[in-house]
Design a protein around this motif. Structure first.
Motif, PDB file in Angstrom:
ATOM      1  N   ASP A   1      49.848  41.864  41.216  1.00  0.00           N
ATOM      2  CA  ASP A   1      49.965  43.271  41.151  1.00  0.00           C
ATOM      3  C   ASP A   1      49.901  44.116  41.720  1.00  0.00           C
ATOM      4  O   ASP A   1      50.587  44.069  43.588  1.00  0.00           O
ATOM      5  CB  ASP A   1      48.603  43.670  40.808  1.00  0.00           C
TER       6      ASP A   1
ATOM      7  N   GLY B   1      48.363  37.798  36.905  1.00  0.00           N
ATOM      8  CA  GLY B   1      47.775  39.103  37.355  1.00  0.00           C
ATOM      9  C   GLY B   1      47.877  40.443  35.437  1.00  0.00           C
ATOM     10  O   GLY B   1      47.707  39.203  34.262  1.00  0.00           O
ATOM     11  N   LEU B   2      47.651  41.261  36.594  1.00  0.00           N
ATOM     12  CA  LEU B   2      47.834  42.324  34.543  1.00  0.00           C
ATOM     13  C   LEU B   2      49.093  41.708  33.832  1.00  0.00           C
ATOM     14  O   LEU B   2      48.214  42.115  32.595  1.00  0.00           O
ATOM     15  CB  LEU B   2      47.360  43.813  35.569  1.00  0.00           C
ATOM     16  N   SER B   3      50.197  41.448  34.209  1.00  0.00           N
ATOM     17  CA  SER B   3      50.660  41.460  33.325  1.00  0.00           C
ATOM     18  C   SER B   3      50.846  40.331  32.457  1.00  0.00           C
ATOM     19  O   SER B   3      51.452  40.383  31.788  1.00  0.00           O
ATOM     20  CB  SER B   3      52.811  41.662  33.982  1.00  0.00           C
TER      21      SER B   3
ATOM     22  N   ILE C   1      47.600  38.736  31.567  1.00  0.00           N
ATOM     23  CA  ILE C   1      47.094  39.369  30.136  1.00  0.00           C
ATOM     24  C   ILE C   1      47.392  40.388  29.767  1.00  0.00           C
ATOM     25  O   ILE C   1      47.288  40.210  27.762  1.00  0.00           O
ATOM     26  CB  ILE C   1      45.964  40.913  31.999  1.00  0.00           C
TER      27      ILE C   1
ATOM     28  N   PRO D   1      45.015  36.500  33.493  1.00  0.00           N
ATOM     29  CA  PRO D   1      45.300  37.080  34.260  1.00  0.00           C
ATOM     30  C   PRO D   1      45.749  35.439  35.044  1.00  0.00           C
ATOM     31  O   PRO D   1      47.415  35.907  35.769  1.00  0.00           O
ATOM     32  CB  PRO D   1      44.419  37.601  35.223  1.00  0.00           C
TER      33      PRO D   1
ATOM     34  N   HIS E   1      46.325  40.413  43.723  1.00  0.00           N
ATOM     35  CA  HIS E   1      46.191  40.666  42.612  1.00  0.00           C
ATOM     36  C   HIS E   1      44.857  42.011  43.159  1.00  0.00           C
ATOM     37  O   HIS E   1      43.915  42.445  43.490  1.00  0.00           O
ATOM     38  CB  HIS E   1      45.253  39.995  41.915  1.00  0.00           C
TER      39      HIS E   1
ATOM     40  N   SER F   1      42.351  43.083  41.192  1.00  0.00           N
ATOM     41  CA  SER F   1      40.916  42.354  39.210  1.00  0.00           C
ATOM     42  C   SER F   1      40.656  43.793  38.784  1.00  0.00           C
ATOM     43  O   SER F   1      40.061  43.926  38.073  1.00  0.00           O
ATOM     44  CB  SER F   1      39.893  41.760  39.941  1.00  0.00           C
TER      45      SER F   1
ATOM     46  N   TYR G   1      41.423  45.425  36.168  1.00  0.00           N
ATOM     47  CA  TYR G   1      41.255  44.458  34.290  1.00  0.00           C
ATOM     48  C   TYR G   1      40.813  45.446  33.805  1.00  0.00           C
ATOM     49  O   TYR G   1      39.747  45.461  33.730  1.00  0.00           O
ATOM     50  CB  TYR G   1      41.238  43.499  35.132  1.00  0.00           C
TER      51      TYR G   1
ATOM     52  N   HIS H   1      38.476  40.399  32.117  1.00  0.00           N
ATOM     53  CA  HIS H   1      39.214  39.406  33.055  1.00  0.00           C
ATOM     54  C   HIS H   1      39.089  39.421  34.458  1.00  0.00           C
ATOM     55  O   HIS H   1      39.518  39.268  35.150  1.00  0.00           O
ATOM     56  CB  HIS H   1      40.412  40.292  32.458  1.00  0.00           C
TER      57      HIS H   1
END
Length: 361
Positions: free
Chosen positions: A14, A47-49, A51, A57, A77, A79, A82, A86
């Motif tokens: 991220d 990571g976020l992508s 999710i 993640p 990352h 977090s 998120y 998550h």
């Protein structure tokens, strides 16, 4: 001699991850090619992508791929960003636990060209990575922090002889490896056994027992508060520090800043057979996408990961590639700096300068 192939993983992460991780990969490719290695990079959701694409993640697809790999790069990352549900367990914790990455190696050394509070610092902090007071590392189920009432919070610290001996052996090996010509290996055991007598006392005693098997090592010990002061006052007196989780986290951040910046501090998380290269700093979402992030810590983490994985697998070419990266980074920092270090180089410009110097080593 022909080109040989290695298969490694890439988890971009991220924030500034999409900027610093590709920079590190480009440099790794250049150093590997100079040693007749071709790397097949397996880019994995993270990571976020991840999710957004997989609902997790660290999706099962990523874990399945990592099960077959001995080395991978992990970007930072974020977090905290998120969606609900998550962020309770960080992606790093998931990877560290699944692959028993018990050794966190965090060097801190000053570089020519980088203003440092202590230009004489050159230490390696060997941090036990699976126990201690961190809530995600000390219970088989649930958190090591709990509240018997809304106004009382408790934390459980975990120290075992087995884990303490295991990290002590890594530290002893590192002290022997780092010893220069004519200088004895040095190891400092860092604890707080004057107060935490049973927990850090056990850690201290286990480290002492292991170190006694290596008579060539000069062994000392310090309480963690004294160690922090001594790192500021006279860091050149120390080489390898071995300590438990929380103390290692705090001391490594201090040492990184004394060397000039956390932005130049590499780090690896390792088991006996796997290595994860991951810089100590965070995702820096405030500067993400601007092309100004400092990639040195990520690059240095990859170099360290190459050397450690190469040593584990008797891969001399990979060890040499890691050494090439280290030398090229040091040369580049002597003349080029990103904005956080007082220069004006962009992330891409700094990485390109390192790539140009890789071939020279």
């Amino acid at each position: 001699m022909g080109v040989s192939e290695r298969r490694f993983g890439v988890l971009t992460g991220d924030g500034i991850g999409p900027e610093i991780v590709p920079a590190a990969v480009a440099i790794a490719d250049a150093a590997a090619a100079a040693e007749l290695i071709q790397i097949d990079w397996q880019e994995l959701p993270f990571g976020l992508s991840a999710i957004a694409s997989h609902g997790d993640p660290v999706p099962a697809q990523t874990l399945s791929a990592l099960d077959g790999l001995g080395f991978w790069i992990v970007g930072p990352h974020d977090s905290a960003a998120y969606p609900p549900g998550h962020g309770d367990r960080t992606p790093g914790a998931t990877l560290r636990t699944r692959y028993e990455l018990f050794a966190n190696l965090r060097p801190a050394r000053a570089f020519t060209g980088v203003p440092a509070l202590r230009p004489d610092i050159d230490v390696l902090i060997v941090r036990e990575n699976t126990e201690g007071f961190y809530a995600d590392r000390n219970m088989a189920a649930g958190s090591g922090e709990f509240m018997p009432t809304p106004d009382v919070a408790l934390a459980v610290g975990l120290v075992t002889r087995a884990a303490s001996e295991r990290i002590a052996r890594v530290a002893c090996a590192a002290a022997i490896e780092r010893a220069g010509s004519g200088r004895r290996p040095q190891l400092t055991i860092v604890h707080k056994a004057n107060v935490l007598r049973m927990t850090t006392g056990l850690f201290r005693d286990a480290c002492r027992d292991v170190a006694a098997e290596f008579p060539e090592i000069e062994v000392s010990e310090q309480h963690v508060d004294a160690m922090a002061a001594l790192l500021v006052r006279r860091p050149a007196d120390f080489d390898v520090l071995v300590t438990e989780n929380l103390f290692g986290d705090v001391l490594s951040d201090l040492a990184g800043e004394l060397a000039g910046s956390l932005g130049i501090a590499g780090s690896v998380n390792s088991s006996e057979s796997r290595v994860m290269a991951q810089a100590t700093h965070g995702a820096a979402p405030d500067i993400a996408g601007r092309g100004i992030a400092n990639p040195v810590a990520m690059i240095a983490s990859v170099a360290m990961g190459f050397r450690r994985h190469g040593q584990m697998t008797d891969d001399a070419a990979l060890v040499a590639a890691g050494a090439r990266i280290d030398a090229a980074v040091a040369d580049t920092l002597a003349h080029t700096a990103t904005r956080d270090l007082g220069g004006d180089a962009t992330t891409a410009e700094f990485a390109a300068a390192v790539v140009r110097r890789v071939a020279e080593h």
